[in-house]
Design an enzyme around this catalytic site. Structure first.
Site, short mmCIF file in Angstrom:
data_model
loop_
_atom_site.label_atom_id
_atom_site.label_comp_id
_atom_site.label_asym_id
_atom_site.label_seq_id
_atom_site.Cartn_x
_atom_site.Cartn_y
_atom_site.Cartn_z
N TYR A 175 -6.52 -6.87 -11.88
CA TYR A 175 -7.39 -5.72 -11.61
C TYR A 175 -8.34 -5.38 -12.77
O TYR A 175 -9.55 -5.43 -12.61
CB TYR A 175 -6.53 -4.49 -11.25
CG TYR A 175 -5.67 -4.76 -10.04
CD1 TYR A 175 -6.26 -4.97 -8.78
CD2 TYR A 175 -4.29 -4.85 -10.13
CE1 TYR A 175 -5.48 -5.25 -7.67
CE2 TYR A 175 -3.51 -5.13 -9.02
CZ TYR A 175 -4.11 -5.32 -7.79
OH TYR A 175 -3.36 -5.61 -6.69
N PRO B 55 -8.48 -1.56 -1.05
CA PRO B 55 -8.27 -1.60 0.40
C PRO B 55 -8.74 -0.31 1.07
O PRO B 55 -8.95 0.71 0.41
CB PRO B 55 -6.75 -1.73 0.54
CG PRO B 55 -6.24 -2.11 -0.82
CD PRO B 55 -7.22 -1.51 -1.78
N HIS C 211 -7.05 -0.14 -6.32
CA HIS C 211 -5.79 -0.87 -6.22
C HIS C 211 -5.00 -0.99 -7.53
O HIS C 211 -3.79 -1.26 -7.50
CB HIS C 211 -6.12 -2.28 -5.70
CG HIS C 211 -5.04 -2.90 -4.88
ND1 HIS C 211 -3.71 -2.66 -5.10
CD2 HIS C 211 -5.10 -3.77 -3.85
CE1 HIS C 211 -3.00 -3.37 -4.22
NE2 HIS C 211 -3.82 -4.04 -3.45
N SER D 191 -1.35 -9.69 4.25
CA SER D 191 -0.32 -8.75 3.86
C SER D 191 0.12 -7.92 5.05
O SER D 191 -0.70 -7.53 5.88
CB SER D 191 -0.87 -7.82 2.77
OG SER D 191 0.17 -7.04 2.28
N1 COA Z 1 16.39 -11.02 14.56
C1 COA Z 1 16.24 -9.73 14.88
N2 COA Z 1 15.63 -8.85 14.04
C2 COA Z 1 15.15 -9.31 12.87
C3 COA Z 1 15.26 -10.66 12.49
C4 COA Z 1 15.93 -11.54 13.41
N3 COA Z 1 16.08 -12.83 13.11
N4 COA Z 1 14.71 -10.82 11.28
C5 COA Z 1 14.25 -9.62 10.91
N5 COA Z 1 14.53 -8.71 11.87
C6 COA Z 1 14.29 -7.27 11.84
C7 COA Z 1 14.58 -6.71 10.47
O1 COA Z 1 15.96 -6.37 10.36
C8 COA Z 1 13.70 -5.49 10.45
O2 COA Z 1 14.34 -4.48 11.22
P1 COA Z 1 14.01 -2.90 11.03
O3 COA Z 1 12.63 -2.71 11.57
O4 COA Z 1 15.05 -2.26 11.85
O5 COA Z 1 14.12 -2.66 9.57
C9 COA Z 1 12.48 -5.93 11.21
O6 COA Z 1 12.89 -7.02 12.02
C10 COA Z 1 11.33 -6.36 10.33
O7 COA Z 1 11.73 -7.45 9.51
P2 COA Z 1 10.72 -8.61 9.14
O8 COA Z 1 9.65 -8.67 10.13
O9 COA Z 1 11.50 -9.86 8.91
O10 COA Z 1 10.01 -8.21 7.83
P3 COA Z 1 10.27 -7.14 6.73
O11 COA Z 1 10.17 -5.79 7.30
O12 COA Z 1 11.49 -7.53 6.00
O13 COA Z 1 8.97 -7.34 5.82
C11 COA Z 1 7.78 -8.16 3.95
C12 COA Z 1 8.73 -8.51 5.10
C13 COA Z 1 7.52 -9.41 3.16
C14 COA Z 1 6.48 -7.65 4.52
C15 COA Z 1 8.44 -7.07 3.08
O14 COA Z 1 9.65 -7.56 2.55
C16 COA Z 1 7.63 -6.66 1.90
O15 COA Z 1 7.78 -7.17 0.81
N6 COA Z 1 6.70 -5.66 2.08
C17 COA Z 1 5.80 -5.20 1.06
C18 COA Z 1 4.45 -5.80 1.26
C19 COA Z 1 3.44 -5.24 0.28
O16 COA Z 1 3.76 -4.84 -0.81
N7 COA Z 1 2.18 -5.17 0.69
C20 COA Z 1 1.19 -4.58 -0.15
C21 COA Z 1 -0.19 -4.94 0.20
S1 COA Z 1 -1.35 -4.01 -0.74
#
Ligand code: COA
Length: 631
Positions: free
Chosen positions: A112, A125, A348, A559
């Site tokens: 940044y 963003p 950001h 993202s």
């Molecule tokens: N079967 C059924 N459900 C499942 C599954 C499976 N095989 N795998 C995952 N799920 C469920 C999870 O338990 C979760 O349930 P919930 O909504 O009840 O919590 C849901 O599906 C979502 O999980 P998933 O889609 O796998 O992703 P996540 O929510 O773990 O997100 C990331 C993944 C990478 C986006 C997250 O870990 C992360 O790091 N986010 C931050 C991103 C960020 O900083 N962005 C900034 C941009 S400026």
């Protein structure tokens, strides 16, 4: 008002405006969040061999076999005992023992503060909120007043140290970023910028800035007894601001902040030579946040409405429209248009999307609950208009900024896809990770358009660690490439395709897990490179290699920023010939914002958006047909 200095005051890269004796300010307060922060683990340095193996595996689907073979040799040399990698690894481990987070300062600087590109489009963003249907200007003001009160209600969570701690995979997360987004601002420098956080000063701010028709105002949002103004009081103050900024011929001083950072750094020094200008700039920088009351934008079809708002959030629409109605250096700017468009843009450097959307969810919840209650008529001061003396030199800088902004506006290609066929419900029914499912759809869409796999970035959180920011999940893997190639291959059965998709999704999940636990490859490679810059006379060969350049050129920069609110975040591409993709997967639909540059002939946001929609539908059909056939 009670201000608790709850964050780690020594956060790297952030300037304490009054240069408080740091230990003195910390010992004054006993805080729940401080205890929480201190209990967080430190970011680990992954084993060198693990990262190098991961690096070679990541390159496989995106570089040629010859390039890969050459890189294998460089990597072998790099990791050999007594080799340069070994030496840098030991230095990095030493650094990790000494500081709270070996990465965060390097990350903030290199990504940044050293980045010289303009902040709008390139790094800041935008967030698009659902359209509001204001009947009139009063409706806009009422909405703005409630929103301001909602943000102050959120601030109260921070001030009273009652912000709920977030968890990921059952682990508590670092909350530091929440303490960076209010009362902070980026300051341009001729070569490197800084971020100043006024929450840490002896007199934390009690005002916000409001900008209307390019004119900035200080709006004090607390009464003398420390209580926040009511919605009704804020509304009346906004009315006063509106009525004293009706002229539309004012110089769009804020557009200066949209410039290339070196240019703005020079123009900034010139601007603040004047005492009045300096005071006005300081008032904006110090304010808790900014509210931009935007003029209506050109009308577009309902189908294009969200895309137009995305552009408005990212750049303001150009010098004729609202680009001058911003201070792009300000960390948080809420944008409310007379035509019902609303959202925000944020600078950001201090924080990622998740804390911002958490704040939005809180504000939206507050706005739903709060009603306009008539308050006792305590007369309030007229909000102070900030004055700027526009010298011929400043005027020239403004004209130059207008031209550059208009070019940027013409170059940005934005498309918001409101994918309404399904949301996370469908992948979940098939026992697949919804995030990995969306990532595979992006892979498929890209492959169908270009017949190749590209270097892809997905953001993952590193907030399980103290002062953690982000890591990269590499969505293009050997497994994803097998799936996308098989998907349209008539010779592959549906059962085989599902097996390939499932395997690709599983690998993506494994890589996500590695990333959030600090065991992925990208930040470690960055750390080794930064360490190399510090202690070597020449850069190690693996960082000068073609494969490394290919790996860092993200044709797909993506993202997930999930929110409860039906909104979507958007950001520009990170390379001239790539796409920026941000999505909010909801239960039964997915909001996806796609950006590209018009100056690149190969990219097209609308076309890519259609390809993503088709890919999601085809993957759903594949899963359903195969499940039915198996019954
Ligand atoms: N079967 C059924 N459900 C499942 C599954 C499976 N095989 N795998 C995952 N799920 C469920 C999870 O338990 C979760 O349930 P919930 O909504 O009840 O919590 C849901 O599906 C979502 O999980 P998933 O889609 O796998 O992703 P996540 O929510 O773990 O997100 C990331 C993944 C990478 C986006 C997250 O870990 C992360 O790091 N986010 C931050 C991103 C960020 O900083 N962005 C900034 C941009 S400026």
């Amino acid at each position: 008002m009670l201000y608790l200095l709850v964050r780690n005051v020594l956060r790297p890269g952030v300037v304490n405006p009054t240069h408080l004796a740091k230990s003195a300010s910390v010992t004054k307060v006993t805080k729940r969040s401080m205890v929480h922060q201190e209990g967080l683990p430190k970011l680990p340095v992954p084993p060198l061999k693990q990262t190098c193996e991961g690096y070679l595996a990541m390159l496989q689907p995106i570089v040629s076999e010859e390039e890969l073979e050459h890189t294998r040799q460089l990597v072998t040399e790099f990791v050999s005992p007594g080799g340069v990698g070994d030496r840098l690894q030991r230095s990095l481990e030493r650094r990790a023992r000494k500081v709270d987070n070996w990465l965060s300062e390097w990350w903030m600087q290199s990504t940044y503060l050293d980045c010289r590109m303009p902040v709008p489009v390139y790094t800041s963003p935008g967030v698009i909120l659902p359209r509001m249907h204001f009947q009139d200007r009063q409706g806009q003001m009422r909405f703005a007043a409630k929103l301001i009160a909602g943000v102050l209600d959120f601030k109260q969570l921070i001030d009273s140290d009652t912000l709920p701690i977030e968890y990921l995979g059952g682990k508590p997360l670092c909350m530091d970023q929440y303490y960076q987004v209010l009362s902070s601002c980026r300051i341009p420098g001729p070569k490197r910028d800084t971020v100043v956080n006024h929450t840490l000063g002896t007199t934390p701010p009690t005002h916000i800035t409001v900008v209307h028709n390019f004119q900035f105002f200080i709006l004090d949002v607390y009464n003398s007894d420390g209580t926040p103004l009511t919605v009704d009081q804020i509304y009346m103050q906004l009315e006063k601001i509106w009525n004293s900024s009706l002229q539309t011929n004012k110089e769009p001083i804020g557009i200066l902040t949209s410039q290339h950072r070196n240019t703005w750094g020079k123009a900034y020094n010139n601007l603040i030579k004047d005492k009045t200008n300096k005071e006005s700039v300081r008032a904006i920088q110090k304010s808790i946040f900014t509210v931009c009351l935007d003029a209506p934008m050109p009308r577009v079809s309902d189908e294009m409405y969200q895309s137009r708002v995305a552009a408005q959030m990212l750049h303001g629409g150009g010098s004729r429209w609202n680009s001058g109605n911003r201070w792009f250096d300000k960390t948080l700017q809420f944008i409310i248009g007379e035509d019902g468009s609303c959202g925000l843009t944020y600078e950001h450097a201090p924080a990622e999307g998740p804390p911002i959307v958490f704040l939005i969810d809180h504000v939206v919840g507050y706005m739903r609950r709060s009603e306009m209650v008539r308050s006792p008529m305590v007369p309030l001061h007229m909000p102070q208009k900030l004055r700027f003396n526009i010298t011929p030199e400043v005027k020239k800088d403004i004209e130059n900024a207008k031209q550059n902004m208009n070019m940027m506006v013409h170059d940005l290609d934005v498309r918001v896809l409101l994918f309404s066929h399904f949301g996370i419900n469908v992948p979940k029914q098939h026992k697949l990770s919804p995030d990995a499912f969306v990532q595979m759809a992006l892979q498929l869409a890209y492959y169908r358009m270009y017949q190749l796999c590209c270097s892809t970035y997905e953001t993952s959180s590193l907030r399980m660690f103290k002062l953690g920011r982000t890591e990269t999940i590499r969505s293009t893997t050997t497994e994803s490439s097998k799936f996308v190639q098989a998907m349209d291959d008539a010779g592959t059965s549906n059962t085989e395709k599902v097996a390939l998709l499932t395997k690709a999704i599983q690998l993506h999940r494994d890589n996500t897990r590695k990333a959030i636990y600090g065991q992925a490859i990208d930040r470690h490679l960055l750390g080794l490179k930064m360490q190399g810059i510090t202690e070597l006379t020449s850069m190690p060969d693996i960082f000068m290699d073609t494969s490394y350049a290919v790996a860092m050129h993200y044709h797909l920069f993506t993202s997930q920023v999930g929110a409860k609110t039906d909104c979507v975040m958007c950001f520009g591409p990170t390379v001239p010939d790539g796409y920026g993709v941000c999505y909010n997967p909801m239960e039964e639909h997915i909001n996806i914002a796609i950006t590209a540059f018009n100056s690149c002939e190969e990219t097209n946001a609308a076309k890519f958006s259609r390809a993503v929609e088709t890919a999601l539908l085809d993957m759903q059909a594949l899963l359903e047909q195969t499940a039915l056939a198996g019954r």
